[in-house]
Design a protein around this motif. Structure first.
Motif, PDB file in Angstrom:
ATOM      1  N   TYR A  69       0.828  -1.209   0.000  1.00 37.71           N
ATOM      2  CA  TYR A  69       0.000   0.000   0.000  1.00 37.71           C
ATOM      3  C   TYR A  69       0.866   1.265   0.000  1.00 37.71           C
ATOM      4  CZ  TYR A  69      -4.072  -2.912   0.810  1.00 37.71           C
ATOM      5  OH  TYR A  69      -5.073  -3.839   0.675  1.00 37.71           O
ATOM      6  N   LEU A  70       2.063   1.162   0.605  1.00 40.79           N
ATOM      7  CA  LEU A  70       2.964   2.313   0.574  1.00 40.79           C
ATOM      8  C   LEU A  70       3.417   2.584  -0.855  1.00 40.79           C
ATOM      9  CD1 LEU A  70       5.175   1.558   3.695  1.00 40.79           C
ATOM     10  CD2 LEU A  70       3.167   3.042   3.558  1.00 40.79           C
ATOM     11  N   SER A  98       0.533   4.235  -2.822  1.00 40.84           N
ATOM     12  CA  SER A  98       0.439   5.686  -2.594  1.00 40.84           C
ATOM     13  C   SER A  98       1.534   6.420  -3.338  1.00 40.84           C
ATOM     14  CB  SER A  98       0.593   6.012  -1.098  1.00 40.84           C
ATOM     15  OG  SER A  98      -0.605   5.814  -0.422  1.00 40.84           O
ATOM     16  N   ARG A  99       2.724   5.834  -3.304  1.00 38.07           N
ATOM     17  CA  ARG A  99       3.843   6.491  -3.976  1.00 38.07           C
ATOM     18  C   ARG A  99       3.579   6.608  -5.477  1.00 38.07           C
ATOM     19  NH1 ARG A  99      10.065   4.320  -4.555  1.00 38.07           N
ATOM     20  NH2 ARG A  99      10.973   6.359  -4.984  1.00 38.07           N
ATOM     21  N   TYR A 146       0.776   9.355  -5.972  1.00 38.86           N
ATOM     22  CA  TYR A 146       0.867  10.753  -5.543  1.00 38.86           C
ATOM     23  C   TYR A 146       2.260  11.352  -5.612  1.00 38.86           C
ATOM     24  CZ  TYR A 146      -3.686   9.376  -3.759  1.00 38.86           C
ATOM     25  OH  TYR A 146      -4.949   8.902  -3.661  1.00 38.86           O
ATOM     26  N   SER A 159      10.677  11.509  -8.682  1.00 39.36           N
ATOM     27  CA  SER A 159      11.061  10.932  -7.390  1.00 39.36           C
ATOM     28  C   SER A 159      11.009   9.410  -7.407  1.00 39.36           C
ATOM     29  CB  SER A 159      10.157  11.477  -6.284  1.00 39.36           C
ATOM     30  OG  SER A 159       8.850  10.940  -6.399  1.00 39.36           O
ATOM     31  N   TYR A 204      14.116   7.351  -6.890  1.00 40.02           N
ATOM     32  CA  TYR A 204      14.856   7.427  -5.628  1.00 40.02           C
ATOM     33  C   TYR A 204      14.832   6.089  -4.890  1.00 40.02           C
ATOM     34  CZ  TYR A 204      16.329   9.030  -1.060  1.00 40.02           C
ATOM     35  OH  TYR A 204      17.001   9.180   0.123  1.00 40.02           O
ATOM     36  N   PRO A 258      16.679   4.754  -1.247  1.00 39.75           N
ATOM     37  CA  PRO A 258      17.588   5.146  -0.167  1.00 39.75           C
ATOM     38  C   PRO A 258      18.855   4.272  -0.169  1.00 39.75           C
ATOM     39  CG  PRO A 258      15.581   4.128   0.701  1.00 39.75           C
ATOM     40  CD  PRO A 258      15.364   4.337  -0.756  1.00 39.75           C
ATOM     41  N   ALA A 259      19.986   4.908   0.075  1.00 37.21           N
ATOM     42  CA  ALA A 259      21.269   4.202   0.022  1.00 37.21           C
ATOM     43  C   ALA A 259      21.372   3.104   1.093  1.00 37.21           C
ATOM     44  CB  ALA A 259      22.414   5.200   0.181  1.00 37.21           C
ATOM     45  N   TRP A 260      20.675   3.269   2.215  1.00 43.89           N
ATOM     46  CA  TRP A 260      20.817   2.306   3.312  1.00 43.89           C
ATOM     47  C   TRP A 260      20.357   0.909   2.917  1.00 43.89           C
ATOM     48  CZ3 TRP A 260      17.036  -0.719   5.344  1.00 43.89           C
ATOM     49  CH2 TRP A 260      15.707  -0.325   5.157  1.00 43.89           C
ATOM     50  N   ARG A 261      19.456   0.821   1.963  1.00 44.13           N
ATOM     51  CA  ARG A 261      18.923  -0.508   1.640  1.00 44.13           C
ATOM     52  C   ARG A 261      20.010  -1.436   1.122  1.00 44.13           C
ATOM     53  NH1 ARG A 261      13.330  -0.742  -1.442  1.00 44.13           N
ATOM     54  NH2 ARG A 261      13.925  -2.934  -1.306  1.00 44.13           N
ATOM     55  N   TYR A 298       2.725  11.871   0.768  1.00 52.33           N
ATOM     56  CA  TYR A 298       2.921  11.969  -0.681  1.00 52.33           C
ATOM     57  C   TYR A 298       2.036  13.062  -1.274  1.00 52.33           C
ATOM     58  CZ  TYR A 298       5.964   7.853  -1.059  1.00 52.33           C
ATOM     59  OH  TYR A 298       7.019   6.991  -0.964  1.00 52.33           O
ATOM     60  N   GLU A 342      21.499   8.541   7.534  1.00 55.21           N
ATOM     61  CA  GLU A 342      21.225   8.947   6.150  1.00 55.21           C
ATOM     62  C   GLU A 342      20.063   9.944   6.111  1.00 55.21           C
ATOM     63  OE1 GLU A 342      20.800   5.675   3.439  1.00 55.21           O
ATOM     64  OE2 GLU A 342      19.707   6.858   1.959  1.00 55.21           O
TER      65      GLU A 342
END
Lengths: 417, 417
Positions: free
Chosen positions: A67-68, A71-72, A75, A80, A83, A85-88, B52, B94
């Motif tokens: 669901y996240l 939404s991304r 919306y 974007s 994108y 995140p580098a941490w993953r 979002y 980060e």
């Protein structure tokens, strides 16, 4: 059976940890979610408990939630979506470099993302694939004992049993998962050891044959799939470079090897729908020439499927060919799971995208370029789809061009025990 | 109100994103879970959608699950409890270094871990605190717009409404959360702006007074709390160094400042239970001399509380003093939430552990050593507990030793508007 659901879930968790992963005392375990694993918390918790009981040092969970992403896709700005995140990558590499055990929990609602913009989905998927490529490359080294297993969630159960009330659908799908995973056997772990032994015997037979190609025939299918020289048939059990025997994916019924990505010719018609990131692709066919997809048709989801084959150069070539007898428990259940983890174990299947390096002799020691030179496909994707049925025959073509029956009417055509 | 639950949840999410965080277009948002946030997925999803829609670049969620910790405490080896994966700090840094917005979703079952070994819990908690200290130190810079909000989960609802069936308890607790967060007002965001304005006026009055100390009296309490020179009363709204106005924690009713950690003397008795990592501490008192806890007694959970005050040197000193009128909506609800986010907004409270650097002039520019030298406490913990009631009086002691009424019978004793 008089087992409660909790007892069954606990047996399933033990099967995942002891047979699937063969978790070693002191190992860390990383659980990664596919789909909405937050809704499969009962399974994740049971697996974590089983892992700690088996001596895990630490169990980490990278939960996921479709669901996240929905939404991304709806919306967030188009730019974007690139994108990540580098941490993953850092987090995955931290566990990979420890040779931590890896469990993927599949908990996908197969149609949740069906109405989202396919362009956006492709952008997002590519960005993740590219960002995590070093991890997926690292996995090719074969140092990680890993498996995949499914957690039932309401959105999946509704797809499989649309006519049942939601709670009943969830309960019935769990019972089906337990049944096809042999959880209701008196000793599920012993049942799996015996089952794996039978798969290993098929592997041995096929490895000795070293067929030059397989010829699949059935309704809408007449496909020749060349196999790379010195290919290895795998399935049932995997072995890490440190010698940890594990069972990649539960359930597993398949025996698979490496196609030559330049020697695939003919037409193939899928025998089951394919779920790609929340979209169902139905009634589709592909034609191949010299290993490359020439044409794609589908009654539903054709544009998603075409985009998939255009994802990168290797996405239009085969990376896996797998044999599954039509009498497998998954096939016997008569249920379409809308989930590759199950459906691929109901029927012969092929995959577009990356080959598994371990399915050729010394493959894990080759660079990707070296692997590609001998016919092993390279891609950032690997997507299986089902082609087998009770009407499928498979012949093994020997180096001299002669043919031997491998399967007839969906069943093995040779004996091993 | 005729709003559906989904409409209320959506308004609550908008309040979190627009008033709590004041999320800026293009910002990343990190959502961190406290407790079992996987069970609060509906709120997390609503917050992500709202973010979002407000222009977030990316919403990342570090889900949490108390059951995983429970299994670990029960079955993992004692030595392994010190382990914290390195990626956690890297991932938090980060986002911190991007000045991403930060939302903490509280979803704790206050008694889930009540029967676990308190020694093990302390080891695990210390390891996490130490591993994440650079992140928490970074937060002191005040560059991050952040807030905390609660997600209702069954284990929490059961504690608050033990006599209701589980689904009814969850529904009633959600309605209570919505009510005390002013979600049922015609325009919740306008209602919050007005409420914050009133808190800001109290802050201004108290800041002008610059009391040398506060004197709390009530049943079981006679405590003098010295305040640091040039202390700042905060509450309602925070402002990042870049000038983003945000509302740390929803709901919020408190006005708080920095006690002098060497000038606290007397006895204080808690007016509500305190939940610490899944254990309830009930009916407890502490005596202080020269700022240091001398004695701890509790009717339940005494050993956990004592361990908490022994966590590090600063854990036995105060880091916050906060005033809340007894007429606050949380207090009016008459409900004990077993959750600091709510209960601290029902009553005057104090906190052992770290001071908030921003609650003294130029505090965020001081090193921890400099802050400590002027009386600002340092610790790896910060734990609030409630001391206020309808029977509490608070006097402000001026530099000349004279006293002025600040609160009488739990209500403000001065006018500002």
């Amino acid at each position: 059976m008089s087992s409660t659901f909790e007892e069954q879930l606990s047996k399933y968790a033990d099967l995942i940890v002891r047979v699937g992963l063969n978790l070693q005392p002191g190992q860390n375990l990383l659980v990664t979610g596919v789909g909405s694993s937050v809704e499969a918390a009962p399974l994740v918790r049971a697996a974590a408990e089983s892992a700690y009981r088996a001596g895990a040092n630490y169990v980490d969970v990278f939960w996921s939630d479709q669901y996240l992403l929905q939404s991304r896709l709806r919306y967030a700005s188009a730019e974007s979506l690139n994108y990540v995140p580098a941490w993953r990558l850092k987090a995955l590499m931290e566990y990979a470099e420890q040779d931590a055990a890896l469990l993927a929990v599949f908990a996908e609602d197969p149609t949740l993302l069906a109405d989202e913009n396919p362009e956006y989905m492709a952008v997002q998927r590519r960005a993740v694939s590219e960002a995590l490529k070093p991890f997926n490359d690292y996995r090719r080294k074969g140092t990680i004992n890993w498996t995949g297993a499914a957690g039932v969630i309401p959105g999946w159960a509704k797809q499989v049993f649309p006519d049942l009330p939601p709670d009943d659908a969830v309960a019935k799908l769990w019972q089906t998962v337990f049944e096809v995973c042999r959880i209701n056997e008196a000793d599920p772990i012993a049942a799996w050891q015996s089952h794996i032994g039978r798969i290993m015997a098929r592997r041995q037979y096929l490895n000795a044959k070293q067929y030059d190609a397989l010829h699949f025939t059935g309704p809408g299918t007449d496909l020749k799939v060349g196999l790379v020289a010195n290919h290895r048939w795998l399935g049932g059990q995997g072995e890490t470079t440190q010698g940890i025997l594990h069972t990649p994916n539960l359930p597993t019924e398949e025996t698979f090897t490496m196609p030559h990505c330049e020697r695939v010719d003919g037409v193939v018609t899928a025998s089951k729908p394919l779920s790609v990131s929340g979209t169902l692709i139905r009634e589709f066919s592909m034609t191949f020439a010299d290993g490359v997809v020439q044409n794609v048709t589908a009654n539903q989801g054709e544009s998603i499927l075409r985009k998939l084959t255009e994802f990168d150069e290797g996405a239009a070539r085969l990376g896996e060919v797998a044999l599954v007898p039509h009498s497998s428990p998954i096939s016997q259940s008569g249920i379409l799971f809308y989930n590759t983890l199950f459906d691929e174990n109901a029927a012969n299947h092929i995959a577009i995208g990356a080959a598994y390096a371990e399915s050729v002799e010394n493959g894990t020691k080759l660079s990707k370029e070296e692997l590609r030179a001998i016919g092993g496909n390279d891609s950032m994707i690997h997507v299986d789809f089902m082609i087998g049925s009770a009407e499928m025959n498979v012949d093994g073509i020997l180096a001299d061009g002669s043919a031997e029956p491998v399967m007839r009417n969906g069943e093995w055509a040779f004996d091993v025990m």
